[in-house]
Design a protein around this motif. Sequence first.
Motif, PDB file in Angstrom:
ATOM      1  N   VAL A 239      10.879 -25.168  -2.062  1.00  0.00           N
ATOM      2  CA  VAL A 239      11.483 -23.908  -1.491  1.00  0.00           C
ATOM      3  C   VAL A 239      11.171 -23.674   0.122  1.00  0.00           C
ATOM      4  O   VAL A 239      11.991 -23.820   0.891  1.00  0.00           O
ATOM      5  N   LEU A 240       9.931 -23.939   0.277  1.00  0.00           N
ATOM      6  CA  LEU A 240       9.472 -23.630   1.752  1.00  0.00           C
ATOM      7  C   LEU A 240       9.996 -24.967   2.558  1.00  0.00           C
ATOM      8  O   LEU A 240      10.532 -24.807   3.763  1.00  0.00           O
ATOM      9  N   GLU A 241      10.007 -25.993   2.042  1.00  0.00           N
ATOM     10  CA  GLU A 241      10.749 -27.201   2.834  1.00  0.00           C
ATOM     11  C   GLU A 241      12.022 -27.078   3.169  1.00  0.00           C
ATOM     12  O   GLU A 241      12.424 -27.435   4.136  1.00  0.00           O
ATOM     13  N   HIS A 242      12.858 -26.372   2.235  1.00  0.00           N
ATOM     14  CA  HIS A 242      14.234 -25.921   2.670  1.00  0.00           C
ATOM     15  C   HIS A 242      14.189 -24.957   3.469  1.00  0.00           C
ATOM     16  O   HIS A 242      15.134 -25.124   4.542  1.00  0.00           O
ATOM     17  N   LEU A 243      13.466 -23.958   3.276  1.00  0.00           N
ATOM     18  CA  LEU A 243      13.607 -22.929   4.124  1.00  0.00           C
ATOM     19  C   LEU A 243      13.289 -23.442   5.571  1.00  0.00           C
ATOM     20  O   LEU A 243      13.911 -23.056   6.591  1.00  0.00           O
ATOM     21  N   ILE A 244      12.086 -24.129   5.973  1.00  0.00           N
ATOM     22  CA  ILE A 244      11.690 -24.803   7.163  1.00  0.00           C
ATOM     23  C   ILE A 244      12.738 -25.707   7.863  1.00  0.00           C
ATOM     24  O   ILE A 244      13.211 -25.390   8.923  1.00  0.00           O
ATOM     25  N   SER A 245      13.473 -26.428   7.012  1.00  0.00           N
ATOM     26  CA  SER A 245      14.672 -27.294   7.360  1.00  0.00           C
ATOM     27  C   SER A 245      15.889 -26.490   8.008  1.00  0.00           C
ATOM     28  O   SER A 245      16.286 -26.766   8.963  1.00  0.00           O
TER      29      SER A 245
ATOM     30  N   SER B 197      15.750 -23.110   9.054  1.00  0.00           N
ATOM     31  CA  SER B 197      15.163 -22.330  10.022  1.00  0.00           C
ATOM     32  C   SER B 197      15.268 -23.117  11.428  1.00  0.00           C
ATOM     33  O   SER B 197      15.383 -22.783  12.463  1.00  0.00           O
ATOM     34  N   GLY B 198      14.683 -24.554  11.122  1.00  0.00           N
ATOM     35  CA  GLY B 198      14.642 -25.340  12.286  1.00  0.00           C
ATOM     36  C   GLY B 198      16.013 -25.644  12.964  1.00  0.00           C
ATOM     37  O   GLY B 198      15.897 -26.072  14.209  1.00  0.00           O
ATOM     38  N   ASN B 199      16.984 -25.557  12.168  1.00  0.00           N
ATOM     39  CA  ASN B 199      18.196 -25.634  12.884  1.00  0.00           C
ATOM     40  C   ASN B 199      18.975 -24.188  13.212  1.00  0.00           C
ATOM     41  O   ASN B 199      20.216 -24.418  13.477  1.00  0.00           O
ATOM     42  N   ASN B 200      18.094 -23.220  13.111  1.00  0.00           N
ATOM     43  CA  ASN B 200      18.980 -22.217  13.465  1.00  0.00           C
ATOM     44  C   ASN B 200      19.230 -21.951  15.051  1.00  0.00           C
ATOM     45  O   ASN B 200      18.553 -22.347  15.734  1.00  0.00           O
TER      46      ASN B 200
ATOM     47  N   GLU C  42       0.269 -27.774   5.101  1.00  0.00           N
ATOM     48  CA  GLU C  42       0.989 -28.422   6.351  1.00  0.00           C
ATOM     49  C   GLU C  42       2.158 -27.565   6.494  1.00  0.00           C
ATOM     50  O   GLU C  42       2.642 -27.391   7.587  1.00  0.00           O
ATOM     51  N   LEU C  43       2.975 -27.156   5.444  1.00  0.00           N
ATOM     52  CA  LEU C  43       3.872 -26.374   5.477  1.00  0.00           C
ATOM     53  C   LEU C  43       3.863 -24.941   6.391  1.00  0.00           C
ATOM     54  O   LEU C  43       4.585 -24.380   6.898  1.00  0.00           O
ATOM     55  N   PHE C  44       2.612 -24.343   6.116  1.00  0.00           N
ATOM     56  CA  PHE C  44       2.283 -23.026   6.811  1.00  0.00           C
ATOM     57  C   PHE C  44       2.339 -23.413   8.210  1.00  0.00           C
ATOM     58  O   PHE C  44       2.859 -22.441   9.096  1.00  0.00           O
ATOM     59  N   LYS C  45       1.947 -24.340   8.917  1.00  0.00           N
ATOM     60  CA  LYS C  45       1.789 -24.444  10.401  1.00  0.00           C
ATOM     61  C   LYS C  45       3.150 -24.474  10.624  1.00  0.00           C
ATOM     62  O   LYS C  45       3.603 -23.854  12.035  1.00  0.00           O
ATOM     63  N   GLN C  46       4.088 -24.931   9.922  1.00  0.00           N
ATOM     64  CA  GLN C  46       5.634 -25.121  10.438  1.00  0.00           C
ATOM     65  C   GLN C  46       6.235 -23.739  10.290  1.00  0.00           C
ATOM     66  O   GLN C  46       7.086 -23.401  11.196  1.00  0.00           O
ATOM     67  N   LEU C  47       5.974 -22.818   9.490  1.00  0.00           N
ATOM     68  CA  LEU C  47       6.284 -21.493   9.262  1.00  0.00           C
ATOM     69  C   LEU C  47       5.671 -20.848  10.399  1.00  0.00           C
ATOM     70  O   LEU C  47       6.536 -19.694  10.892  1.00  0.00           O
ATOM     71  N   GLN C  48       4.464 -20.976  10.937  1.00  0.00           N
ATOM     72  CA  GLN C  48       3.960 -20.227  12.106  1.00  0.00           C
ATOM     73  C   GLN C  48       4.907 -20.636  13.186  1.00  0.00           C
ATOM     74  O   GLN C  48       5.093 -19.789  14.171  1.00  0.00           O
ATOM     75  N   GLN C  49       5.141 -21.747  13.335  1.00  0.00           N
ATOM     76  CA  GLN C  49       5.883 -22.438  14.675  1.00  0.00           C
ATOM     77  C   GLN C  49       7.132 -21.667  14.589  1.00  0.00           C
ATOM     78  O   GLN C  49       7.818 -21.445  15.706  1.00  0.00           O
ATOM     79  N   GLN C  50       7.859 -21.361  13.432  1.00  0.00           N
ATOM     80  CA  GLN C  50       9.041 -20.520  13.519  1.00  0.00           C
ATOM     81  C   GLN C  50       8.911 -19.214  13.312  1.00  0.00           C
ATOM     82  O   GLN C  50       9.863 -18.387  13.016  1.00  0.00           O
ATOM     83  N   GLN C  51       7.684 -18.728  13.466  1.00  0.00           N
ATOM     84  CA  GLN C  51       7.334 -17.099  13.466  1.00  0.00           C
ATOM     85  C   GLN C  51       7.831 -16.499  12.298  1.00  0.00           C
ATOM     86  O   GLN C  51       8.395 -15.319  12.264  1.00  0.00           O
ATOM     87  N   ILE C  52       7.542 -17.297  11.436  1.00  0.00           N
ATOM     88  CA  ILE C  52       7.605 -16.646   9.853  1.00  0.00           C
ATOM     89  C   ILE C  52       6.213 -16.210   9.367  1.00  0.00           C
ATOM     90  O   ILE C  52       5.587 -16.824   9.270  1.00  0.00           O
ATOM     91  N   GLN C  53       6.363 -14.813   8.971  1.00  0.00           N
ATOM     92  CA  GLN C  53       5.076 -14.204   8.723  1.00  0.00           C
ATOM     93  C   GLN C  53       4.769 -14.528   7.021  1.00  0.00           C
ATOM     94  O   GLN C  53       5.636 -14.372   6.210  1.00  0.00           O
TER      95      GLN C  53
END
Length: 269
Positions: free
Chosen positions: A258-264, A266-269, A30-41
Amino acid sequence: MIMKNVKMVVSDMDGTLLNSNHNVSSRFFELFKQLQQQQIQFVAASGRPYYSIVEKLDSIKNHIIIVAENGGLVIKNDKVLLSNIINPNRLSELYHLVTNIANTFPIFCTKDRAFILRASDEKIKTFSEYYSIYTIIDSFEEITDDVIKIALYHASNSESYIFPHVKHLKPELNVVVSGNHWVDISDAITNKGHALSFLQNNLNIKSSETMVFGDYNNDLEMLKCADYSYAMANAHQDVKAVANYETETNDDFGVEKVLEHLISESGNN
């Protein structure tokens, strides 16, 4: 800690992204989908062979980069970007050495299969968790492909019972304790850090834009390539000494948290 600049996440598999049952959590997918949305490889970097990593990450295999065999292979969308083999002229000598270490089981790893020296059915079952495509051999002459890595298994402790017999091969070859039961031998330049540096250069991603997770000594070089370097709580002490940060164990969703923190962030970027 500000994570919003991260462009690439790299994770080891066993002891890190995989839990103790060798599974990847649904939470990660599920987190991977969000990484994709934020263009994180996302990069999976493992001592496992390519086909074994693909089995674990089959649903996302076309959207990630795979670093297999401790950096001996880098593959994206079935295209080999980097491949390092052990000098074929040294293989006979190495075969003789590793097949004479007491209570040690050698596996000769090639791109598409493993060549496993004949062992008990129980041992073969253990090895097949990591090397699911394999041929059982009785002699050196039966190894028919270029060898990327020689994996050595000891039932109790690889650092104590295997490493002392092969450490003299350094620095002409890379010799690393890659798990409690494993020691890996590869070409001198082969390590996950070399593979990660290759990707960073090709993708124009800086260490300050890279996040790495690891747990064992074959992760040391790649942890040094990232400002956001995380040791798992279950990691080897050498890894904890090198990593800039620590997260929870692989059974407590250390990577995912940690990825949840990262996505949170990055989403506020």
